[in-house]
Each structure stands twice: as C-alpha cells, then as structure tokens.
Scaffold this motif. Structure first.
Motif, PDB file in Angstrom:
ATOM      1  N   GLU A 196     -10.169  91.214  28.713  1.00 24.42           N
ATOM      2  CA  GLU A 196     -10.197  90.703  27.349  1.00 24.42           C
ATOM      3  C   GLU A 196      -8.844  90.081  27.041  1.00 24.42           C
ATOM      4  N   ASN A 197      -8.833  88.862  26.569  1.00 25.44           N
ATOM      5  CA  ASN A 197      -7.593  88.156  26.202  1.00 25.44           C
ATOM      6  C   ASN A 197      -6.581  88.150  27.337  1.00 25.44           C
ATOM      7  N   GLN A 198      -7.014  87.762  28.504  1.00 24.53           N
ATOM      8  CA  GLN A 198      -6.163  87.663  29.697  1.00 24.53           C
ATOM      9  C   GLN A 198      -5.500  88.998  30.052  1.00 24.53           C
ATOM     10  N   THR A 199      -6.187  90.106  29.755  1.00 24.74           N
ATOM     11  CA  THR A 199      -5.703  91.443  30.078  1.00 24.74           C
ATOM     12  C   THR A 199      -6.794  92.199  30.818  1.00 24.74           C
ATOM     13  N   LEU A 200      -6.454  92.739  31.989  1.00 26.55           N
ATOM     14  CA  LEU A 200      -7.382  93.542  32.776  1.00 26.55           C
ATOM     15  C   LEU A 200      -7.112  95.006  32.494  1.00 26.55           C
ATOM     16  N   ARG A 201      -8.163  95.733  32.143  1.00 20.68           N
ATOM     17  CA  ARG A 201      -8.068  97.181  31.955  1.00 20.68           C
ATOM     18  C   ARG A 201      -9.041  97.834  32.925  1.00 20.68           C
ATOM     19  N   VAL A 202      -8.497  98.680  33.776  1.00 20.29           N
ATOM     20  CA  VAL A 202      -9.319  99.418  34.724  1.00 20.29           C
ATOM     21  C   VAL A 202      -8.971 100.884  34.561  1.00 20.29           C
ATOM     22  N   GLY A 203      -9.960 101.714  34.338  1.00 19.59           N
ATOM     23  CA  GLY A 203      -9.714 103.144  34.166  1.00 19.59           C
ATOM     24  C   GLY A 203     -10.751 103.742  33.250  1.00 19.59           C
ATOM     25  N   SER A 204     -10.381 104.849  32.623  1.00 21.62           N
ATOM     26  CA  SER A 204     -11.292 105.562  31.733  1.00 21.62           C
ATOM     27  C   SER A 204     -10.710 105.608  30.333  1.00 21.62           C
ATOM     28  N   ARG A 205     -11.526 105.293  29.371  1.00 19.46           N
ATOM     29  CA  ARG A 205     -11.133 105.457  27.971  1.00 19.46           C
ATOM     30  C   ARG A 205     -11.872 106.640  27.344  1.00 19.46           C
ATOM     31  N   ASP A 206     -12.883 107.142  28.046  1.00 21.93           N
ATOM     32  CA  ASP A 206     -13.741 108.174  27.476  1.00 21.93           C
ATOM     33  C   ASP A 206     -13.348 109.587  27.869  1.00 21.93           C
ATOM     34  N   VAL A 207     -12.568 109.738  28.935  1.00 21.53           N
ATOM     35  CA  VAL A 207     -12.226 111.067  29.437  1.00 21.53           C
ATOM     36  C   VAL A 207     -10.745 111.306  29.159  1.00 21.53           C
ATOM     37  N   ASP A 208     -10.454 112.306  28.342  1.00 24.54           N
ATOM     38  CA  ASP A 208      -9.069 112.528  27.922  1.00 24.54           C
ATOM     39  C   ASP A 208      -8.184 113.177  28.986  1.00 24.54           C
ATOM     40  N   TYR A 209      -8.744 113.630  30.089  1.00 24.75           N
ATOM     41  CA  TYR A 209      -7.946 114.280  31.131  1.00 24.75           C
ATOM     42  C   TYR A 209      -7.697 113.381  32.343  1.00 24.75           C
ATOM     43  N   SER A 210      -8.005 112.101  32.260  1.00 19.64           N
ATOM     44  CA  SER A 210      -7.851 111.208  33.409  1.00 19.64           C
ATOM     45  C   SER A 210      -6.391 111.113  33.871  1.00 19.64           C
ATOM     46  N   THR A 211      -5.458 111.076  32.937  1.00 15.43           N
ATOM     47  CA  THR A 211      -4.035 111.019  33.294  1.00 15.43           C
ATOM     48  C   THR A 211      -3.580 112.341  33.913  1.00 15.43           C
TER      49      THR A 211
END
Length: 94
Positions: free
Chosen positions: A54-69
């Motif tokens: 979106e808007n020349q920005t790539l986001r790969v990962g999880s936004r739904d799982v709070d323990y991903s980091t």
C-alpha cells in the motif's frame, strides 16, 4: 559537490504502479519462506501471516497475533525462534 534529483510530478503516475508491482512480487517471494520458517504450536501465527502493498510500502508479517515479535525475538522465559528475519534476509531477484 551536491547532487539533487527531482522527478517531474507527471512521471509519478507511471512510477507508482511499477513500484507496487515490484513490491508485490517481493512479498510473494518472502511470505512462503516466512510461513515455512514459522514455528507451529497452534498454527494461529502461521495462518495470520500476510503480505500487503500500500502506497509503495510492503508489509509482510502478522497484524492479528500479538505475540509474533515475542516468537521472533524471544522473551526472558522463551528463546527466540526467528522466522521473519531468515525470510527477509534471503537474496531475491525481481
């Protein structure tokens, strides 16, 4: 010596689609590697991984799982189990 480049605003309409297309291709290569590297206990984290441009920005990962980091970097109670960085650091061609 200073060099400054300016892009004529009329070119932006031609560049944006190409940038987004390249980022989508990159995301399509990163996401499967990230899913393959993802540790699975319940499968919730792996199922939540997405790739979005979106808007020349790539986001790969999880936004739904709070323990991903916590899984990626570890905590004081659990060791790190990297799945994002190995996928991101692989050499790719577009």
């Amino acid at each position: 010596m200073h060099v400054r480049f300016e892009i004529d605003p009329s070119w932006q309409q031609h560049l944006e689609p190409a940038e987004n297309e390249a980022l989508e291709k990159l995301g399509d290569q990163i996401l499967p590697d990230m899913q393959r590297n993802c540790p699975v206990q319940t499968g919730r984290l792996k199922a939540s991984l997405t790739s979005q441009v979106e808007n020349q920005t790539l986001r790969v990962g999880s936004r739904d799982v709070d323990y991903s980091t916590d899984v990626e970097l570890g905590t004081s109670a659990r060791p790190a189990r990297p799945y994002m960085r190995p996928a991101l650091y692989q050499q790719r061609e577009l």
